[in-house]
Design an enzyme around this catalytic site. Sequence first.
Site: not given
Length: 448
Positions: A48, A69, A77, A112, A195, A330, A338-339, A341, A374
């Site tokens: 994202g 990051e 994943q 963070v 996932c 997520d 939460k994927t 896709a 999924c």
Amino acid sequence: MFTLRARQWVTPARRAFATIGEASKNIQASTKTADKKFKVVVVGGGPGGLSVSSTLSELLGKGQVAVIEPSNEHYYQPLWTYVGGGIKDFGESVKPMGSVMPKNAEWIQDKVTHLDPENNQVTLADGQTLGYEYLVVAAGLQINWEQIKGLKEALGKEGVTSNYSKDSVKKSYQFLKDFKGGNAIFTFPNTPIKCPGAPVKMAFLSEEAFRIFGTRDKANVIYNTSLPKIFGIQHYAEVLEKLAKERNIQVNYQNELISIDSKNREAVFRNNGNNSELSTVHYDFLHVTPPQGPLHFIKESRLADAAGWVDVNKETLCHNKYKNVYSLGDCSSLPTSKTAAAITSESGVLKHNLIADLQGRTVEPQVYDGYTSCPLIVGRKELVLAEFSGYTGQPTETFPFDQRTPNSAAQFLNKSVIPSIYWNGLLKGTWTGPEKIRNAFAPFRPKL
């Protein structure tokens, strides 16, 4: 109905577009001057965060977009189920973070610790503060291994594994090879997870592996899920239930793993549908899907909802209170699976709305409809391509055939094509989901 929707969203859009000046004023009024300021700060270098920052940094140029990051590596994943099932090599799932970071974005390699939306600032672990005009939170979620007593000590040893761990996923297939018989148990926790199809995929792949290795007749394959059904969307759950029955996979509903005694190879489950009754089961192979939840720095911030997720409007992805804050993936409160896709479609909507905001344009916002997918692996050569809206629970399929039918073409797509789309499309900001393909196939798609 269309007119009502237009009325509903034009006003928030205009309100959001008016916040550029307000955001700048708030930065200046902060009790502590930010060490560095950016037009946009993106928290998270996952799919994202990289999708959004790739597009925005190309649009705004160098020095305008920061990506926070801490990791040195980026993992795809969704491939880890294939790794755990012995189909893919772990190395195919990882690239150096620097190689996928947008060249026009400033990578800040730190964690963070605090979000301050009142003053438009982010505090880092090293004590520095970053100021922003716009904030995009795409930080993912937290895996809470410690919530299952004994799991951290047992993981990666003597048949206990999890495809959610970058270390133990490398051991999953070897544990399947070493399995000589007994109870092979697969779990699903009583929390939201990323996932959500992954736990049952591993059960199907392992059952097939036992047939390949000649140990199936000695194996009791058990899928213990805390959910009341095998999969959240009934349209696909019926297929999985039928396959589980055909392959003699025992499915126990509302059974939550709460502890592991690795010394005696025993797992304790709580039946949440039967007065929290406890049962102790011996295991010979145990694949654990760990409890998951919001990250602490989000949960403790003013951005969070009551559950600890970033509180955003489910259609525009703009924060419900702070109109210069957006979130996807997520860590967001979006009520869908939460994927990766889901992130494809979420990123397209978010970028459309945020870019209009950045440019001061008053437009009808794009609306996210809850699309997610999924790809349910049910064998080395078979896959059920589940596509649906997490908002409605209804299928949102792309191709002109009934995607509930397990087939090898869908498996090839997921195993060999989608990873390339991920690395070369989603992370670069150019892939925002299959909507155009779905629309092209619409005249040929059978009615379900």
